[in-house]
Scaffold this active site. Sequence first.
Site, short mmCIF file in Angstrom:
data_model
loop_
_atom_site.label_atom_id
_atom_site.label_comp_id
_atom_site.label_asym_id
_atom_site.label_seq_id
_atom_site.Cartn_x
_atom_site.Cartn_y
_atom_site.Cartn_z
N ASP A 9 -37.69 10.81 -43.93
CA ASP A 9 -36.42 11.21 -44.53
C ASP A 9 -35.35 11.85 -43.78
O ASP A 9 -35.60 13.11 -43.22
CB ASP A 9 -36.84 12.01 -45.73
CG ASP A 9 -37.79 11.28 -46.53
OD1 ASP A 9 -38.84 10.98 -46.18
OD2 ASP A 9 -37.72 11.49 -47.67
N HIS A 69 -34.61 9.10 -54.57
CA HIS A 69 -33.20 9.24 -54.72
C HIS A 69 -32.14 8.49 -54.32
O HIS A 69 -31.06 8.66 -54.28
CB HIS A 69 -32.94 10.63 -53.73
CG HIS A 69 -33.72 11.99 -54.12
ND1 HIS A 69 -33.40 12.60 -55.39
CD2 HIS A 69 -34.42 12.73 -53.52
CE1 HIS A 69 -34.23 13.53 -55.45
NE2 HIS A 69 -34.79 13.60 -54.28
FE LIG Z 1 -36.87 12.70 -49.15
FE LIG Z 2 -37.93 11.29 -52.20
#
Ligand SMILES: [Fe+2]
Ligand SMILES: [Fe+2]
Length: 261
Positions: A9, A69
Site C-alpha cells: 500500500d 478504501h
Molecule cells: Fe492500506
Molecule cells: Fe486496506
Amino acid sequence: MLSVLFLGDVVGRPGRKALAEQARNLRRDLELDVLMANVENASGGIGLNAKAARELLALPLDVLTGGNHTWKHKDVFPVFQEAPRLLRPANYPAGAPGTGLRVFETAGGVPYAVLNLLGRTYMDAVDCPFQTARTLLDSLPADVAVRIVDFHAEATSEKKGMAYFLDGRVSAVLGTHTHVQTNDARILPGGTAALTDVGMCGPVHSVIGMDAQGIVNRFLTRLPVRFEVAKGPARLEGALCAIDESTGRALSIRPWQGGLS
Ligand SMILES: [Fe+2]
Ligand SMILES: [Fe+2]
C-alpha cells in the site's frame, strides 16, 4: 523466468514521492519484468483520488491494485474506465466501476494475469473472495500461466487460507492492507509463492503510515481524531518473486525492503 516486484500500500504523498523517485531504478536494478503496487492509500493516506491516480499511472508501473478504501474519492471512478492498468477488488458487487482481473503482457511478450481480491473477515461484506477467485481463474485462458493475486485482507488466517486454496492454481498470493510486512514468505507445495502481507510504501516512523501521536491519542481517549500522514523518510516494501513463465510456478519469493527517500 519473470522477475516480479509487488509493492505494498502506497501511503500519501511520502509513498507516492518515494515510488516516483525510485520506480525506474528499481526496474533496472532488479531487472524487473513486472512492477506492481497497491495504491488504495495514495491520497492523504486513505483512498485514491483522480489526481493521484493519474500521477501514479504516469510512472513506470505495470499494474495498480486497490482495496477497501478504493471508493473513497468519487472522482476516481471514471479513471477505472480509462486506465486498464488500474484494478480494484474483483469481489465487489456487480456495478462497481472497473474490474478486478485483467491479463497483461510483459515487454518480452509473456502474458500474465493479475487478480485483486478483498477479504471479508473484519471487513466489508463483499462477495466471497474464495468463490470469486475460483470462478474468475477458471475463466482465464490456459496459456496465461503466470497469475498474480493481490489479496487485500485483514485476518492472517483468511490470507493464509487463500494462499492454500489457490496453491497450484496461481503463481503468487500476495497480501496487502495491514501495512506491516510479515516474515512468512514461502513457496507452497503446489508451487504458489505466498506472503501474508508485503508491507507498505510510506513513512518509516509512523503507525501504518499515519502520524503516530494522533493514533496514540485515539487509543488513549477513544475520541475522534483526525489522522494525518506521517512526515519523515519513506521506505518502499514489497515482495520480490521469480516465476517460471512456462509453468507459472514460483521459483522464489522474498520480502523486499528498500528505497529510502
Ligand atoms: Fe492500506
Ligand atoms: Fe486496506
